[in-house]
Design a protein around this motif. Structure first.
Motif, PDB file in Angstrom:
ATOM      1  N   ASP A 143       0.826  -1.205   0.000  1.00 41.22           N
ATOM      2  CA  ASP A 143       0.000   0.000   0.000  1.00 41.22           C
ATOM      3  C   ASP A 143       0.861   1.257   0.000  1.00 41.22           C
ATOM      4  O   ASP A 143       0.361   2.372   0.044  1.00 41.22           O
ATOM      5  N   THR A 144       2.182   1.048  -0.043  1.00 38.12           N
ATOM      6  CA  THR A 144       3.134   2.154  -0.131  1.00 38.12           C
ATOM      7  C   THR A 144       3.949   2.022  -1.409  1.00 38.12           C
ATOM      8  O   THR A 144       3.934   0.975  -2.070  1.00 38.12           O
ATOM      9  N   LYS A 145       4.665   3.077  -1.731  1.00 39.23           N
ATOM     10  CA  LYS A 145       5.477   3.079  -2.945  1.00 39.23           C
ATOM     11  C   LYS A 145       6.792   3.795  -2.665  1.00 39.23           C
ATOM     12  O   LYS A 145       6.817   4.817  -1.979  1.00 39.23           O
ATOM     13  N   ILE A 146       7.871   3.222  -3.185  1.00 37.74           N
ATOM     14  CA  ILE A 146       9.174   3.881  -3.219  1.00 37.74           C
ATOM     15  C   ILE A 146       9.398   4.273  -4.671  1.00 37.74           C
ATOM     16  O   ILE A 146       9.347   3.414  -5.562  1.00 37.74           O
ATOM     17  N   ALA A 147       9.630   5.558  -4.914  1.00 35.13           N
ATOM     18  CA  ALA A 147       9.814   6.012  -6.295  1.00 35.13           C
ATOM     19  C   ALA A 147      10.992   6.967  -6.380  1.00 35.13           C
ATOM     20  O   ALA A 147      11.266   7.737  -5.462  1.00 35.13           O
ATOM     21  N   VAL A 148      11.664   6.903  -7.515  1.00 38.41           N
ATOM     22  CA  VAL A 148      12.751   7.809  -7.843  1.00 38.41           C
ATOM     23  C   VAL A 148      12.362   8.497  -9.144  1.00 38.41           C
ATOM     24  O   VAL A 148      11.926   7.838 -10.100  1.00 38.41           O
ATOM     25  N   LEU A 149      12.516   9.807  -9.176  1.00 40.69           N
ATOM     26  CA  LEU A 149      12.261  10.586 -10.384  1.00 40.69           C
ATOM     27  C   LEU A 149      13.566  11.233 -10.807  1.00 40.69           C
ATOM     28  O   LEU A 149      14.188  11.963 -10.030  1.00 40.69           O
ATOM     29  N   LEU A 150      14.001  10.931 -12.023  1.00 44.22           N
ATOM     30  CA  LEU A 150      15.253  11.443 -12.565  1.00 44.22           C
ATOM     31  C   LEU A 150      14.976  12.440 -13.681  1.00 44.22           C
ATOM     32  O   LEU A 150      14.032  12.265 -14.457  1.00 44.22           O
ATOM     33  N   ARG A 151      15.817  13.459 -13.775  1.00 50.79           N
ATOM     34  CA  ARG A 151      15.698  14.387 -14.892  1.00 50.79           C
ATOM     35  C   ARG A 151      16.119  13.656 -16.153  1.00 50.79           C
ATOM     36  O   ARG A 151      17.134  12.954 -16.172  1.00 50.79           O
TER      37      ARG A 151
END
Length: 141
Positions: free
Chosen positions: A9-17
């Motif tokens: 029910d959780t999320k680990i996310a990485v956002l890269l340029r």
């Protein structure tokens, strides 16, 4: 033992340029997720052990999803993560020129939040909140 896949029910996310070089993408991702386990211990699973008893460090208990977007997408996502008070980490362009943790922290501290040259952001929280933070980003190919 259940064979049903675990749904978090959780999320680990990485956002890269999106304009980062391949080596930068890998380096930024590693740095961004490194702090999560120290501040959000529930993201860490149990230690691993091979059949012959050799032990290995525990890792995240759930996948890390990697996204990419424009500089504007990253700036907007950062603002949304702040407004939701989600656990987060940032990586700025200045950190490519420093060589140690002390200088990294000083480089971030020297710039007001609205002026950070963001090249990466990691965020953790409820799935729907993280999805809203990542609006406009796309999965990394």
């Amino acid at each position: 033992m259940s064979t049903e896949p675990l749904r978090f029910d959780t999320k680990i996310a990485v956002l890269l340029r999106e304009d980062l070089e391949p080596w930068q993408r890998l380096n930024v991702t590693a740095f961004l997720v490194s702090g999560l386990g120290t501040q959000v211990p529930e993201v860490i699973g149990e230690p691993y052990e091979g059949a012959d008893g050799v032990g290995y460090l525990p890792m995240f208990r759930q996948p890390v999803l990697v996204f990419q977007g424009t500089k504007e997408t990253l700036t907007a996502a950062h603002a949304r993560a702040l407004s939701r008070a989600l656990p987060r980490a940032v990586f700025t362009g200045d950190l490519f020129t420093t060589g140690n943790d002390r200088d990294n922290r000083a480089a971030v501290r020297a710039v007001p939040t609205a002026e950070l040259d963001l090249v990466g952001l990691s965020v953790y929280g409820p799935r729907n909140a993280v999805d809203k933070v990542l609006k406009g980003a796309r999965m990394h190919p």
